[in-house]
Design a protein around this motif. Structure first.
Motif, PDB file in Angstrom:
ATOM      1  N   ALA A 200      55.795-101.824 -96.923  1.00  0.00           N
ATOM      2  CA  ALA A 200      54.493-101.594 -97.555  1.00  0.00           C
ATOM      3  C   ALA A 200      54.148-100.110 -97.571  1.00  0.00           C
ATOM      4  O   ALA A 200      53.586 -99.607 -98.552  1.00  0.00           O
ATOM      5  N   ILE A 201      54.476 -99.406 -96.493  1.00  0.00           N
ATOM      6  CA  ILE A 201      54.216 -97.965 -96.452  1.00  0.00           C
ATOM      7  C   ILE A 201      55.062 -97.251 -97.489  1.00  0.00           C
ATOM      8  O   ILE A 201      54.570 -96.417 -98.259  1.00  0.00           O
ATOM      9  N   ARG A 202      56.328 -97.601 -97.533  1.00  0.00           N
ATOM     10  CA  ARG A 202      57.232 -96.908 -98.450  1.00  0.00           C
ATOM     11  C   ARG A 202      56.874 -97.170 -99.910  1.00  0.00           C
ATOM     12  O   ARG A 202      57.135 -96.334-100.779  1.00  0.00           O
ATOM     13  N   ALA A 203      56.256 -98.302-100.189  1.00  0.00           N
ATOM     14  CA  ALA A 203      55.886 -98.623-101.565  1.00  0.00           C
ATOM     15  C   ALA A 203      54.831 -97.670-102.119  1.00  0.00           C
ATOM     16  O   ALA A 203      54.675 -97.555-103.337  1.00  0.00           O
ATOM     17  N   VAL A 204      54.109 -96.991-101.223  1.00  0.00           N
ATOM     18  CA  VAL A 204      52.998 -96.141-101.650  1.00  0.00           C
ATOM     19  C   VAL A 204      53.205 -94.678-101.277  1.00  0.00           C
ATOM     20  O   VAL A 204      52.951 -93.775-102.076  1.00  0.00           O
ATOM     21  N   ALA A 205      53.640 -94.437-100.063  1.00  0.00           N
ATOM     22  CA  ALA A 205      53.628 -93.080 -99.518  1.00  0.00           C
ATOM     23  C   ALA A 205      54.675 -92.166-100.162  1.00  0.00           C
ATOM     24  O   ALA A 205      55.798 -92.583-100.439  1.00  0.00           O
ATOM     25  N   SER A 206      54.265 -90.924-100.364  1.00  0.00           N
ATOM     26  CA  SER A 206      55.200 -89.881-100.767  1.00  0.00           C
ATOM     27  C   SER A 206      55.842 -89.233 -99.549  1.00  0.00           C
ATOM     28  O   SER A 206      56.939 -88.677 -99.642  1.00  0.00           O
ATOM     29  N   ALA A 207      55.124 -89.273 -98.424  1.00  0.00           N
ATOM     30  CA  ALA A 207      55.633 -88.679 -97.186  1.00  0.00           C
ATOM     31  C   ALA A 207      55.105 -89.463 -96.000  1.00  0.00           C
ATOM     32  O   ALA A 207      53.959 -89.921 -96.015  1.00  0.00           O
ATOM     33  N   VAL A 208      55.928 -89.606 -94.976  1.00  0.00           N
ATOM     34  CA  VAL A 208      55.539 -90.242 -93.723  1.00  0.00           C
ATOM     35  C   VAL A 208      55.688 -89.196 -92.624  1.00  0.00           C
ATOM     36  O   VAL A 208      56.787 -88.702 -92.378  1.00  0.00           O
ATOM     37  N   HIS A 209      54.564 -88.861 -91.981  1.00  0.00           N
ATOM     38  CA  HIS A 209      54.546 -87.781 -90.994  1.00  0.00           C
ATOM     39  C   HIS A 209      54.823 -88.250 -89.575  1.00  0.00           C
ATOM     40  O   HIS A 209      54.908 -87.415 -88.677  1.00  0.00           O
ATOM     41  N   SER A 210      54.963 -89.544 -89.362  1.00  0.00           N
ATOM     42  CA  SER A 210      54.897 -90.082 -87.999  1.00  0.00           C
ATOM     43  C   SER A 210      56.137 -90.849 -87.568  1.00  0.00           C
ATOM     44  O   SER A 210      56.045 -91.862 -86.870  1.00  0.00           O
ATOM     45  N   VAL A 211      57.309 -90.375 -87.944  1.00  0.00           N
ATOM     46  CA  VAL A 211      58.545 -91.022 -87.496  1.00  0.00           C
ATOM     47  C   VAL A 211      58.836 -90.560 -86.070  1.00  0.00           C
ATOM     48  O   VAL A 211      59.102 -89.379 -85.827  1.00  0.00           O
ATOM     49  N   ASP A 212      58.748 -91.476 -85.120  1.00  0.00           N
ATOM     50  CA  ASP A 212      58.905 -91.101 -83.718  1.00  0.00           C
ATOM     51  C   ASP A 212      59.974 -91.911 -82.987  1.00  0.00           C
ATOM     52  O   ASP A 212      60.101 -91.811 -81.767  1.00  0.00           O
ATOM     53  N   ARG A 213      60.755 -92.691 -83.740  1.00  0.00           N
ATOM     54  CA  ARG A 213      61.829 -93.463 -83.108  1.00  0.00           C
ATOM     55  C   ARG A 213      62.836 -93.856 -84.187  1.00  0.00           C
ATOM     56  O   ARG A 213      62.491 -93.976 -85.373  1.00  0.00           O
ATOM     57  N   SER A 214      64.048 -94.074 -83.753  1.00  0.00           N
ATOM     58  CA  SER A 214      65.118 -94.359 -84.705  1.00  0.00           C
ATOM     59  C   SER A 214      64.892 -95.677 -85.428  1.00  0.00           C
ATOM     60  O   SER A 214      65.232 -95.809 -86.613  1.00  0.00           O
ATOM     61  N   ARG A 215      64.319 -96.677 -84.742  1.00  0.00           N
ATOM     62  CA  ARG A 215      64.085 -97.976 -85.388  1.00  0.00           C
ATOM     63  C   ARG A 215      63.142 -97.846 -86.577  1.00  0.00           C
ATOM     64  O   ARG A 215      63.312 -98.544 -87.588  1.00  0.00           O
ATOM     65  N   LEU A 216      62.158 -96.980 -86.462  1.00  0.00           N
ATOM     66  CA  LEU A 216      61.242 -96.782 -87.588  1.00  0.00           C
ATOM     67  C   LEU A 216      61.954 -96.075 -88.731  1.00  0.00           C
ATOM     68  O   LEU A 216      61.783 -96.448 -89.903  1.00  0.00           O
ATOM     69  N   ALA A 217      62.766 -95.084 -88.409  1.00  0.00           N
ATOM     70  CA  ALA A 217      63.540 -94.415 -89.456  1.00  0.00           C
ATOM     71  C   ALA A 217      64.445 -95.417 -90.173  1.00  0.00           C
ATOM     72  O   ALA A 217      64.527 -95.427 -91.414  1.00  0.00           O
ATOM     73  N   ASP A 218      65.099 -96.285 -89.407  1.00  0.00           N
ATOM     74  CA  ASP A 218      65.981 -97.288 -90.004  1.00  0.00           C
ATOM     75  C   ASP A 218      65.203 -98.252 -90.894  1.00  0.00           C
ATOM     76  O   ASP A 218      65.671 -98.646 -91.975  1.00  0.00           O
ATOM     77  N   ALA A 219      63.998 -98.649 -90.446  1.00  0.00           N
ATOM     78  CA  ALA A 219      63.186 -99.577 -91.231  1.00  0.00           C
ATOM     79  C   ALA A 219      62.727 -98.940 -92.535  1.00  0.00           C
ATOM     80  O   ALA A 219      62.747 -99.587 -93.603  1.00  0.00           O
ATOM     81  N   LEU A 220      62.327 -97.692 -92.494  1.00  0.00           N
ATOM     82  CA  LEU A 220      61.920 -96.993 -93.718  1.00  0.00           C
ATOM     83  C   LEU A 220      63.112 -96.814 -94.654  1.00  0.00           C
ATOM     84  O   LEU A 220      62.982 -96.950 -95.877  1.00  0.00           O
ATOM     85  N   ASP A 221      64.261 -96.534 -94.090  1.00  0.00           N
ATOM     86  CA  ASP A 221      65.473 -96.379 -94.885  1.00  0.00           C
ATOM     87  C   ASP A 221      65.838 -97.699 -95.570  1.00  0.00           C
ATOM     88  O   ASP A 221      66.144 -97.739 -96.767  1.00  0.00           O
TER      89      ASP A 221
ATOM     90  N   ALA B 292      63.916-100.021 -96.385  1.00  0.00           N
ATOM     91  CA  ALA B 292      62.876-100.432 -97.331  1.00  0.00           C
ATOM     92  C   ALA B 292      62.954 -99.700 -98.663  1.00  0.00           C
ATOM     93  O   ALA B 292      62.098 -99.908 -99.537  1.00  0.00           O
ATOM     94  N   ALA B 293      63.960 -98.880 -98.835  1.00  0.00           N
ATOM     95  CA  ALA B 293      64.068 -98.097-100.063  1.00  0.00           C
ATOM     96  C   ALA B 293      64.278 -98.995-101.269  1.00  0.00           C
ATOM     97  O   ALA B 293      65.035 -99.964-101.205  1.00  0.00           O
ATOM     98  N   PRO B 294      63.613 -98.698-102.379  1.00  0.00           N
ATOM     99  CA  PRO B 294      63.883 -99.452-103.613  1.00  0.00           C
ATOM    100  C   PRO B 294      65.278 -99.108-104.125  1.00  0.00           C
ATOM    101  O   PRO B 294      65.872 -98.088-103.754  1.00  0.00           O
ATOM    102  N   GLU B 295      65.794 -99.962-105.003  1.00  0.00           N
ATOM    103  CA  GLU B 295      67.140 -99.718-105.528  1.00  0.00           C
ATOM    104  C   GLU B 295      67.210 -98.405-106.290  1.00  0.00           C
ATOM    105  O   GLU B 295      68.215 -97.696-106.251  1.00  0.00           O
TER     106      GLU B 295
END
Length: 229
Positions: free
Chosen positions: A91-112, A114-117
């Motif tokens: 849901a964050i990736r669907a809207v955000a141009s930038a995410v300032h709060s990546v503080d753990r690898s699991r979150l980075a993996d989840a955002l990655d 969630a990328a659209p095709e």
């Protein structure tokens, strides 16, 4: 036009420019993000009409709802600056141009994941915890480089730099000086990751003096936050 809003915006921009000149910096190199937490979506539209193109939100639900209500506005960039749960990554990736709060690898993996095709890489920053409280958001400064390397290995993410909030019990300038050390550590991993997201309403002059490139300004521009029931 909301003249009071326009006046507050102009006053903050003048303050940012003065802080930049005092630090020997070009004000054009600093991005002012207006944080609209708890304010209605119409404020985003009003800010857009005043030339604001960078808006910040702390909560995914509010980010998603406001973006849907405001609709597509040419050049508007949503910055997610709050603590993120991995199950909110899509849901964050669907809207955000930038995410300032990546503080753990699991979150980075989840955002990655969630990328659209089809689509651009997502700008992300490593959030650094400048306090002694391990329960606060952000990675320990000693782990910044390893997290940066992990983020750099996520193909749909673009590591831009670091973000932090100054502790309440420390002089902001000292905290932001320590953040510069973390910024240097990130640049040793990704040399062009030169964003430093630091400084809010009460401490942005100190952040500018210490090299901040992105300021997260709320009430000084928006006025007091509405009371939530």
């Amino acid at each position: 036009m909301d003249t009071a809003l326009a006046d507050r915006l102009a006053a903050v921009d003048e303050g940012i420019a003065a802080s930049a000149r005092a630090a020997g910096r070009d004000p054009a190199d600093i991005t002012r993000i207006v944080v609209t937490k708890f304010h209605p979506a119409r404020l985003v539209s009003d800010l857009y009409d005043l030339g604001v193109r960078d808006v910040g939100e702390n909560r995914q639900q509010e980010l998603s709802a406001k973006a849907a209500e405001v609709g597509a506005l040419d050049g508007l960039r949503w910055h997610f600056i709050g603590q993120a749960q991995t199950n909110k990554a899509r849901a964050i990736r669907a809207v955000a141009s930038a995410v300032h709060s990546v503080d753990r690898s699991r979150l980075a993996d989840a955002l990655d994941a969630a990328a659209p095709e089809q689509g651009d890489r997502l700008d992300v920053l490593v959030q650094v915890n400048l306090t002694d409280d391990t329960g606060r958001g952000g990675v320990d400064p000693g782990e910044v480089a390893s997290l940066a390397a992990h983020v750099a290995g996520c193909p749909t993410l673009r590591l831009r730099g670091v973000m932090a909030v100054a502790p309440l019990d420390e002089q902001p300038a000292r905290a932001f000086e320590r953040l510069r050390g973390s910024a240097d550590a990130v640049r040793r991993v990704v040399p062009d990751a030169d964003w430093i997201s630091a400084g809010m309403t009460g401490d942005y002059p100190e952040a500018v003096a210490m090299g901040a490139t992105h300021l997260r300004i709320g009430s000084a521009i928006t006025g007091p936050r509405p009371v939530r029931g």
